[in-house]
Design a protein around this motif. Structure first.
Motif, short mmCIF file in Angstrom:
data_model
loop_
_atom_site.label_atom_id
_atom_site.label_comp_id
_atom_site.label_asym_id
_atom_site.label_seq_id
_atom_site.Cartn_x
_atom_site.Cartn_y
_atom_site.Cartn_z
N VAL A 1 -1.36 18.25 2.77
CA VAL A 1 -0.15 18.58 2.75
C VAL A 1 -0.01 19.88 3.24
CG1 VAL A 1 2.28 18.82 1.89
CG2 VAL A 1 0.42 17.08 1.51
N LEU A 2 -0.56 20.81 2.72
CA LEU A 2 -0.38 22.28 3.14
C LEU A 2 -1.03 22.83 4.29
CD1 LEU A 2 -0.18 24.99 0.01
CD2 LEU A 2 1.79 23.46 1.02
N ALA A 3 -2.06 22.61 4.85
CA ALA A 3 -2.55 22.55 6.44
C ALA A 3 -2.35 21.93 7.18
CB ALA A 3 -4.30 21.56 5.71
N ARG A 4 -0.73 21.02 6.90
CA ARG A 4 -0.30 20.91 7.90
C ARG A 4 0.46 21.58 8.97
NH1 ARG A 4 2.32 14.65 5.82
NH2 ARG A 4 -0.08 13.81 4.85
N PRO A 5 0.96 21.25 10.64
CA PRO A 5 1.23 22.60 10.98
C PRO A 5 3.08 22.13 10.34
CG PRO A 5 0.45 21.36 12.63
CD PRO A 5 0.07 20.53 11.16
N LEU B 1 0.62 -1.28 0.09
CA LEU B 1 -0.11 -0.41 -0.34
C LEU B 1 0.68 1.51 0.49
CD1 LEU B 1 -2.52 0.58 0.56
CD2 LEU B 1 -2.66 1.41 2.94
N THR B 2 0.59 2.41 -1.12
CA THR B 2 1.51 3.44 -1.30
C THR B 2 0.91 4.61 -1.71
OG1 THR B 2 3.76 4.50 -1.30
CG2 THR B 2 2.12 2.99 -3.31
N GLY B 3 1.66 5.91 -1.67
CA GLY B 3 0.44 6.80 -1.85
C GLY B 3 1.54 7.58 -1.07
N SER B 4 1.57 8.98 -2.62
CA SER B 4 2.23 10.21 -2.42
C SER B 4 1.65 10.60 -0.51
CB SER B 4 2.82 10.79 -3.67
OG SER B 4 2.72 10.46 -4.58
N ILE B 5 2.31 12.09 -0.18
CA ILE B 5 2.37 12.69 0.03
C ILE B 5 1.25 13.46 0.32
CG2 ILE B 5 3.19 14.50 -0.16
CD1 ILE B 5 4.30 15.52 2.86
N GLY B 6 -0.08 13.07 1.85
CA GLY B 6 -0.99 13.84 1.62
C GLY B 6 -2.43 12.99 0.50
N ALA C 1 9.73 20.07 -2.47
CA ALA C 1 11.11 19.05 -1.63
C ALA C 1 10.67 17.73 -1.77
CB ALA C 1 11.87 19.57 -1.14
N ILE C 2 10.11 17.52 -1.56
CA ILE C 2 9.16 15.49 -0.70
C ILE C 2 8.77 15.42 -1.97
CG2 ILE C 2 7.09 14.58 0.44
CD1 ILE C 2 7.71 16.96 2.98
N LEU C 3 7.65 15.90 -2.49
CA LEU C 3 7.83 15.34 -4.00
C LEU C 3 7.94 15.24 -5.20
CD1 LEU C 3 4.52 17.87 -5.17
CD2 LEU C 3 4.05 15.28 -4.06
N ALA C 4 9.33 16.41 -5.30
CA ALA C 4 10.86 15.90 -5.94
C ALA C 4 11.66 14.86 -5.30
CB ALA C 4 11.54 16.70 -6.00
N ARG C 5 11.76 14.27 -3.98
CA ARG C 5 12.07 12.81 -3.99
C ARG C 5 10.75 11.39 -4.84
NH1 ARG C 5 13.76 15.33 1.27
NH2 ARG C 5 12.04 13.90 1.84
N GLN C 6 9.74 12.38 -4.81
CA GLN C 6 8.61 11.31 -4.97
C GLN C 6 8.46 10.73 -6.41
OE1 GLN C 6 5.55 12.43 -2.62
NE2 GLN C 6 6.21 11.13 -0.55
N LEU C 7 8.00 9.05 -6.28
CA LEU C 7 7.60 8.82 -8.22
C LEU C 7 6.02 9.89 -8.27
CD1 LEU C 7 8.60 7.29 -10.37
CD2 LEU C 7 6.89 5.38 -9.25
N PRO C 8 6.04 10.21 -9.14
CA PRO C 8 4.99 11.28 -9.77
C PRO C 8 3.64 10.44 -9.35
CG PRO C 8 5.83 11.73 -11.08
CD PRO C 8 6.71 10.06 -10.43
N ALA D 1 7.65 25.09 -0.41
CA ALA D 1 8.65 24.80 -0.51
C ALA D 1 9.44 23.30 -0.19
CB ALA D 1 10.30 25.77 -0.25
N ARG D 2 8.54 22.94 1.71
CA ARG D 2 8.84 21.55 1.70
C ARG D 2 8.98 20.90 1.03
NH1 ARG D 2 7.41 19.60 7.54
NH2 ARG D 2 7.63 17.58 7.61
N PHE D 3 7.08 20.84 0.48
CA PHE D 3 6.38 20.07 -0.32
C PHE D 3 6.87 19.72 -1.48
CE2 PHE D 3 1.86 20.10 -2.93
CZ PHE D 3 1.81 18.84 -2.90
#
Length: 197
Positions: free
Chosen positions: A139-143, A6-11, A152-159, A148-150
């Motif tokens: 994702v942007l609703a997370r504390p 089970l997988t999925g990108s952030i958020g 950077a995270i996406l850049a490390r994940q397969l689309p 920019a961090r979002f």
């Protein structure tokens, strides 16, 4: 036994979907939770992380903010961190599989299933997915999260589109929880039929 990755990108709602599998009685291995234990107080990986990334730990375990800053500042750092964590998580995964060997279906909840090569260790793959707009808003609703961090995270994940193309099942999370739960039930029924259980 059928092992479902089970997988999925952030958020995308992967943790929510993993909980739905667990609520339906399917054993779930949570790779992220194992990483948190390894990095927590008295965690098995704390000493190795401190040696590789000085001043990122304390008696409370790894300071995730300091570690994240150390990793982001060095292009080779993420690979060095993975070299510490991945073998330890693999040992925990094998213990989980042994403990649940009688189950017709188990779920391995692995955020970087494709990126870290975990897809080689599963029989089927389910990708949790929502629209890019829903993902970004979640994702942007997370504390403490920034755009920019979002990115950077996406850049490390397969689309997401590539993950969906490689999946046996796509579990949509952009609608209601009940709609998602219905898809989870269908996936469980399909795989239990295949496993003969």
């Amino acid at each position: 036994m059928i092992t479902l990755g089970l997988t999925g990108s952030i958020g995308m709602g992967k943790s929510t979907v993993a909980a739905m599998f667990a609520e339906a009685g399917v054993p779930v291995f949570d790779a992220d939770a194992e990483v948190h234990k390894l990095q927590g107080p008295d965690g098995a990986a704390v000493a190795a992380i401190e040696a590789e990334f000085p001043d990122t730990t304390s008696d409370l375990g790894v300071n995730r903010t300091l570690l994240r800053e150390a990793v982001m500042a060095d292009p080779t750092a993420f690979a060095r961190l993975e070299a510490i964590l991945h073998p330890a998580v693999a040992d925990k995964r094998e213990a989980f599989l042994r403990a649940n060997r009688a189950a017709p279906l188990v779920v391995l909840d692995v955020p970087l299933l494709f990126e870290a090569g975990g897809w080689r260790h599963v029989d089927r793959i389910a990708v949790v997915s929502a629209s890019a707009e829903v993902q970004r808003a979640r994702v942007l609703a997370r504390p403490g999260m920034t755009a920019a961090r979002f990115e950077a995270i996406l850049a490390r994940q397969l689309p997401d589109s590539e993950k969906r193309a490689r999946a046996d099942f796509v579990i949509p999370t952009g609608g209601t929880l009940e709609e998602t739960r219905a898809v989870v039930r269908d996936v469980i029924a399909c795989l239990r039929d295949q496993a003969g259980g």
